[in-house]
Design a protein around this motif. Structure first.
Motif, short mmCIF file in Angstrom:
data_model
loop_
_atom_site.label_atom_id
_atom_site.label_comp_id
_atom_site.label_asym_id
_atom_site.label_seq_id
_atom_site.Cartn_x
_atom_site.Cartn_y
_atom_site.Cartn_z
N ARG A 308 0.88 -0.98 -0.21
CA ARG A 308 0.04 -0.23 0.12
C ARG A 308 0.90 1.13 -0.02
NH1 ARG A 308 -4.01 -2.74 2.99
NH2 ARG A 308 -2.30 -2.99 4.65
N GLU A 309 2.23 0.96 0.07
CA GLU A 309 3.22 2.13 0.20
C GLU A 309 2.87 3.42 -0.99
OE1 GLU A 309 3.88 -1.02 0.37
OE2 GLU A 309 5.11 -1.59 1.59
N PRO A 310 2.97 4.60 -0.58
CA PRO A 310 2.97 5.36 -1.58
C PRO A 310 4.19 5.75 -2.30
CG PRO A 310 3.39 6.47 0.71
CD PRO A 310 3.28 5.10 0.83
N GLY A 311 4.28 6.09 -3.56
CA GLY A 311 5.42 6.05 -4.37
C GLY A 311 5.98 4.70 -4.80
N CYS A 312 5.06 3.53 -4.73
CA CYS A 312 5.37 2.30 -5.18
C CYS A 312 5.53 2.10 -6.85
CB CYS A 312 4.43 1.27 -4.59
SG CYS A 312 4.92 -0.53 -5.11
N ALA A 313 6.54 1.75 -7.27
CA ALA A 313 6.78 1.68 -8.70
C ALA A 313 5.75 0.52 -9.19
CB ALA A 313 8.01 1.38 -9.12
N LEU A 314 5.85 -0.51 -8.51
CA LEU A 314 4.89 -1.69 -8.79
C LEU A 314 3.63 -1.20 -8.85
CD1 LEU A 314 7.50 -3.33 -8.54
CD2 LEU A 314 5.99 -5.39 -7.66
N LEU A 315 3.02 -0.59 -7.73
CA LEU A 315 1.43 -0.13 -7.80
C LEU A 315 1.17 0.65 -8.97
CD1 LEU A 315 0.97 -0.18 -3.80
CD2 LEU A 315 0.28 -2.00 -5.66
N LEU A 316 2.05 1.72 -9.44
CA LEU A 316 1.78 2.61 -10.20
C LEU A 316 1.83 1.69 -11.54
CD1 LEU A 316 1.88 5.43 -11.09
CD2 LEU A 316 3.87 5.44 -11.49
N ALA A 317 2.81 0.81 -11.86
CA ALA A 317 2.63 0.19 -13.06
C ALA A 317 1.58 -0.81 -13.29
CB ALA A 317 3.90 -0.88 -13.13
N LEU A 318 1.02 -1.45 -11.91
CA LEU A 318 -0.07 -2.04 -11.90
C LEU A 318 -1.55 -1.28 -12.53
CD1 LEU A 318 -1.70 -4.99 -10.91
CD2 LEU A 318 -1.99 -3.75 -8.67
N ALA A 319 -1.50 -0.06 -11.84
CA ALA A 319 -2.79 0.88 -12.00
C ALA A 319 -2.48 1.42 -13.62
CB ALA A 319 -2.49 2.25 -11.26
N GLU A 320 -1.37 1.39 -14.09
CA GLU A 320 -1.35 1.71 -15.63
C GLU A 320 -1.63 0.71 -16.59
OE1 GLU A 320 2.35 4.03 -15.75
OE2 GLU A 320 1.43 5.96 -14.88
N GLY A 321 -1.62 -0.67 -15.94
CA GLY A 321 -1.78 -1.67 -16.83
C GLY A 321 -0.34 -2.26 -17.47
N ARG A 322 0.79 -1.91 -16.91
CA ARG A 322 2.08 -2.28 -17.43
C ARG A 322 2.28 -3.64 -16.43
NH1 ARG A 322 5.83 1.34 -15.66
NH2 ARG A 322 4.22 2.58 -14.66
N VAL A 323 1.86 -3.84 -15.31
CA VAL A 323 1.89 -5.15 -14.74
C VAL A 323 0.32 -5.61 -14.61
CG1 VAL A 323 2.07 -6.31 -12.44
CG2 VAL A 323 3.94 -4.78 -13.28
N GLN A 324 0.19 -6.83 -14.99
CA GLN A 324 -1.23 -7.37 -15.07
C GLN A 324 -1.52 -7.92 -13.55
OE1 GLN A 324 -2.21 -9.21 -18.76
NE2 GLN A 324 -0.03 -9.25 -19.16
N GLN A 325 -2.91 -7.42 -13.37
CA GLN A 325 -3.45 -7.96 -12.04
C GLN A 325 -3.24 -9.41 -11.41
OE1 GLN A 325 -4.99 -5.59 -9.81
NE2 GLN A 325 -4.51 -7.24 -8.11
N GLN A 326 -3.34 -10.33 -12.58
CA GLN A 326 -3.15 -11.68 -12.26
C GLN A 326 -1.75 -12.02 -11.77
OE1 GLN A 326 -4.17 -14.49 -15.53
NE2 GLN A 326 -1.90 -15.16 -14.98
N ARG A 327 -0.80 -11.62 -12.39
CA ARG A 327 0.55 -11.61 -11.80
C ARG A 327 0.66 -10.91 -10.67
NH1 ARG A 327 4.62 -14.69 -14.30
NH2 ARG A 327 6.04 -12.94 -14.43
#
Ligand SMILES: Nc1nc2c(ncn2[C@@H]2O[C@H](COP(=O)(O)OP(=O)(O)O)[C@@H](O)[C@H]2O)c(=O)[nH]1
Ligand SMILES: [Mg+2]
Ligand SMILES: [Zn+2]
Length: 343
Positions: A308-327
């Motif tokens: 839940r951390e602010p400024g998390c690069a993974l969470l940002l990529a998830l929100a932008e669809g660069r990382v997929q939710q399933q993964r």
């Protein structure tokens, strides 16, 4: 308390007996070696370990007129433990028995914990992990991702193999296609086959050619069926009991190397087929998710858990669809399954 002590004493006795047995075997072994070394040994040559039985191994000659022939070999003292797939320097003796002189460097190692939890190599020089799944039993992305992490960790190329393509129907197709799309987008090689109907099996053979492969995947996906179809002369038993009963009296539970008639090698054992994620750290898991490569190290907090951390690069990529939710779900579930002290 009393029970625990009894167990400890029993364990000690068992270990003592096993130790004595091993010492007797080693003595017999060194006697055989002395006899062999006293006789006429052939020149040094390279060979491939195709099976091992405690203090002895089976070596396939790779050079000269003996090439392709199989020899029982004894191990010269002070050699490291050999496993199936190792390449060695050996010398032929009389009556089909030889001596291993040296072990050549390994390109890869597949390891798994032994009964004491220590990681031990079980196969060497494997360069293709075939991850098998099927419409039935229903595939779990989480499990596939565990195998992918294990493959990346071992530095071995994975091939995703959807077996039982004959069972794809209107009901299961949407979920399967969504699953396959995730891996296709990540760039993993993918193949659809049917061990029963033969569809895609020639493409599979072509992919195996030139590689040393292992087949892994959950029980029931058709690994034995695939191996039987690719290695008609071996015939491991198909069905739920096959892994327990083995294949006859002379079968070892250790891995064995086979040549596919269509090209390529297979290292196989029931243990290897059910091979899972060994002991890995959080960093190993993150390295196993190839789409995290450019993201790890770019979070605001160095010890970011990507939760839940602010400024998390993974969470940002998830929100932008660069990382997929399933993964992301798989990643979280694998991390949650690690022992506490690896956090
Ligand atoms: N319909 C279908 N069934 C298959 C196929 N391959 C294997 N099976 C069946 O799936 C079950 C499990 O197969 P098995 O090879 O024992 O799987 P393993 O546990 O992964 O070794 C058996 O009943 C097989 O007959 C296939 O391509 N199509
Ligand atoms: Mg099986
Ligand atoms: Zn983060």
């Amino acid at each position: 308390m009393a029970k625990r002590q009894l167990n400890r004493r029993q364990n000690w006795r068992i270990e003592k007996i096993q130790g004595e047995r091993a010492a007797r075997a080693a003595k017999r072994e060194s006697h055989t070696l002395e006899t062999l070394e006293g006789g006429d040994l052939g020149p040094e040559q390279t060979g491939l370990v195709i099976a091992h039985f405690g203090v002895q191994v089976e070596v396939e000659a790779q050079e000269g007129e003996l090439a392709g022939q199989v020899f029982r070999c004894h191990l010269r003292a002070n050699l490291p433990a050999l496993v199936t797939g190792d390449t060695v320097v050996w010398r032929a003796g009389n009556q089909g028995i030889g001596v291993i002189v040296a072990q050549l460097p390994r390109s890869t190692e597949l390891c798994r914990p032994d009964s004491r939890g220590q990681l031990k190599p079980v196969a060497a020089n494997v360069d293709l992990i075939v991850i098998v799944f099927a419409p039935m039993p229903e595939p779990h992305a989480n499990l596939i991702d565990r195998y992918l992490v294990a493959a990346e960790h071992a530095g071995i190329r994975p091939l995703l193999l959807l077996n039982k393509a004959d069972l794809i129907d209107d009901q299961n197709a949407p979920a399967l296609n969504a699953l396959l799309a995730v891996y296709r987008q990540l760039g993993y090689p993918l193949l659809e086959v049917s061990a029963h109907h033969g569809d895609g099996m020639q493409q599979l053979q072509a992919q195996l050619d030139g590689h040393i492969s292992v087949f892994v995947g959950q029980s029931g996906v058709g690994k034995s069926s695939l191996v039987n179809s690719l290695l008609p002369e071996v015939q491991t038993r198909v069905g739920p009991l096959s892994e327990l009963s083995g294949q006859g009296t002379h079968t070892t539970t250790t891995a064995r190397l086979f040549h596919f008639p269509g090209g390529g090698e297979l290292i196989d054992s029931p243990g290897i087929r059910e091979f899972g994620l060994g002991h890995v750290s959080r960093a190993d898991v993150e390295a196993g998710f190839i789409e995290f490569d450019d993201l790890i190290g770019h979070c605001r907090f160095r010890d970011c858990k990507h939760d839940r951390e602010p400024g998390c690069a993974l969470l940002l990529a998830l929100a932008e669809g660069r990382v997929q939710q399933q993964r992301m779900n798989s990643y979280r579930s694998i991390i949650a399954s690690l022992p506490e002290d690896t956090y």
